[in-house]
Design a protein around this motif. Sequence first.
Motif, PDB file in Angstrom:
ATOM      1  N   THR A  97      43.109  19.425  40.773  1.00 28.71           N
ATOM      2  CA  THR A  97      42.172  20.558  40.747  1.00 28.71           C
ATOM      3  C   THR A  97      40.728  20.098  40.875  1.00 28.71           C
ATOM      4  O   THR A  97      39.840  20.899  41.199  1.00 28.71           O
ATOM      5  CB  THR A  97      42.317  21.369  39.444  1.00 28.71           C
ATOM      6  OG1 THR A  97      41.870  20.573  38.333  1.00 28.71           O
ATOM      7  CG2 THR A  97      43.744  21.826  39.226  1.00 28.71           C
ATOM      8  N   GLY A  98      40.471  18.813  40.582  1.00 32.42           N
ATOM      9  CA  GLY A  98      39.113  18.293  40.626  1.00 32.42           C
ATOM     10  C   GLY A  98      38.298  18.576  39.374  1.00 32.42           C
ATOM     11  O   GLY A  98      37.133  18.177  39.282  1.00 32.42           O
ATOM     12  N   LEU A  99      38.890  19.251  38.412  1.00 31.72           N
ATOM     13  CA  LEU A  99      38.177  19.581  37.178  1.00 31.72           C
ATOM     14  C   LEU A  99      38.137  18.398  36.210  1.00 31.72           C
ATOM     15  O   LEU A  99      37.231  18.301  35.376  1.00 31.72           O
ATOM     16  CB  LEU A  99      38.836  20.783  36.498  1.00 31.72           C
ATOM     17  CG  LEU A  99      38.808  22.086  37.314  1.00 31.72           C
ATOM     18  CD1 LEU A  99      39.691  23.142  36.659  1.00 31.72           C
ATOM     19  CD2 LEU A  99      37.375  22.594  37.453  1.00 31.72           C
ATOM     20  N   PHE A 100      39.107  17.518  36.302  1.00 26.83           N
ATOM     21  CA  PHE A 100      39.170  16.310  35.489  1.00 26.83           C
ATOM     22  C   PHE A 100      39.386  15.122  36.422  1.00 26.83           C
ATOM     23  O   PHE A 100      40.041  15.249  37.466  1.00 26.83           O
ATOM     24  CB  PHE A 100      40.315  16.387  34.471  1.00 26.83           C
ATOM     25  CG  PHE A 100      40.119  17.461  33.434  1.00 26.83           C
ATOM     26  CD1 PHE A 100      39.511  17.179  32.224  1.00 26.83           C
ATOM     27  CD2 PHE A 100      40.548  18.764  33.681  1.00 26.83           C
ATOM     28  CE1 PHE A 100      39.324  18.179  31.273  1.00 26.83           C
ATOM     29  CE2 PHE A 100      40.363  19.760  32.739  1.00 26.83           C
ATOM     30  CZ  PHE A 100      39.745  19.462  31.536  1.00 26.83           C
ATOM     31  N   TYR A 101      38.844  13.967  36.052  1.00 24.73           N
ATOM     32  CA  TYR A 101      38.990  12.800  36.919  1.00 24.73           C
ATOM     33  C   TYR A 101      39.909  11.733  36.346  1.00 24.73           C
ATOM     34  O   TYR A 101      40.258  10.775  37.028  1.00 24.73           O
ATOM     35  CB  TYR A 101      37.617  12.189  37.238  1.00 24.73           C
ATOM     36  CG  TYR A 101      36.848  11.668  36.041  1.00 24.73           C
ATOM     37  CD1 TYR A 101      37.157  10.443  35.458  1.00 24.73           C
ATOM     38  CD2 TYR A 101      35.785  12.396  35.506  1.00 24.73           C
ATOM     39  CE1 TYR A 101      36.449   9.961  34.377  1.00 24.73           C
ATOM     40  CE2 TYR A 101      35.064  11.920  34.431  1.00 24.73           C
ATOM     41  CZ  TYR A 101      35.395  10.699  33.866  1.00 24.73           C
ATOM     42  OH  TYR A 101      34.697  10.233  32.789  1.00 24.73           O
ATOM     43  N   SER A 102      40.321  11.883  35.100  1.00 25.66           N
ATOM     44  CA  SER A 102      41.181  10.886  34.479  1.00 25.66           C
ATOM     45  C   SER A 102      42.115  11.555  33.487  1.00 25.66           C
ATOM     46  O   SER A 102      41.738  12.532  32.827  1.00 25.66           O
ATOM     47  CB  SER A 102      40.334   9.825  33.763  1.00 25.66           C
ATOM     48  OG  SER A 102      41.150   8.905  33.057  1.00 25.66           O
ATOM     49  N   ALA A 103      43.339  11.023  33.408  1.00 24.94           N
ATOM     50  CA  ALA A 103      44.315  11.519  32.432  1.00 24.94           C
ATOM     51  C   ALA A 103      45.077  10.330  31.871  1.00 24.94           C
ATOM     52  O   ALA A 103      45.417   9.396  32.598  1.00 24.94           O
ATOM     53  CB  ALA A 103      45.286  12.496  33.095  1.00 24.94           C
TER      54      ALA A 103
END
Length: 210
Positions: free
Chosen positions: A148-154
């Motif tokens: 989604t591009g809302l977060f860059y790392s998980a």
Amino acid sequence: MHPSSRTGVRFVLTNPSDPSRLDEFSDWYDTYSAAITVPGYLANDVHFENPDASGGCDSPRYATIYDIISPDPASAWPDTEHSPAYPTHLFSDPRAKLVSPALRASYALVGSQLQPGQHGPLTGIHVILSNGGDDTKRQHRETQILQTGLFYSAARFRLIEGSPDPAGWLEVFETDDPDPLHTYPRVPASQIQPQLSESFRLAGTRLPHR
């Protein structure tokens, strides 16, 4: 946020017992956090806050992530707590009573993902504590969220130990969104029912061992 040598995290959720004394709460907690990274088992500490949280156990105001760098993440907290450098003297400070822990737990790293491309500096995180399900389902959902591009790392972790009654899984999503407290509601809904799902904005960081 995390070093490549991370094998797990010490994850702590806290509330101030007296919200009118937040400066004293922060001063004591910052001193404690700096002291427990000295023994060498916890690499750094990063502090987050949610000023909109109710301050209860199901809506904590503060989160701290300590990166574990020990080859055996299960040994990191016991070795820290029993180290001669552990700051037991700080608990005699009256300000220690201002810290009301909602959760203290150690988790081992299971896997992590990074969205390709450039991203801005960390502004906040979304934390999910949950039980049930498996690693494959979580990995697939994390991929969807990063797309989604809302977060860059998980990153996802399995429980080692903790109290009171910690969830078996911890997931941490990092964002550079200017409004990190309202980023996660924009991602697709999950089928896994969380024990806790909460966003926090960056409050402070100490990274001496990167």
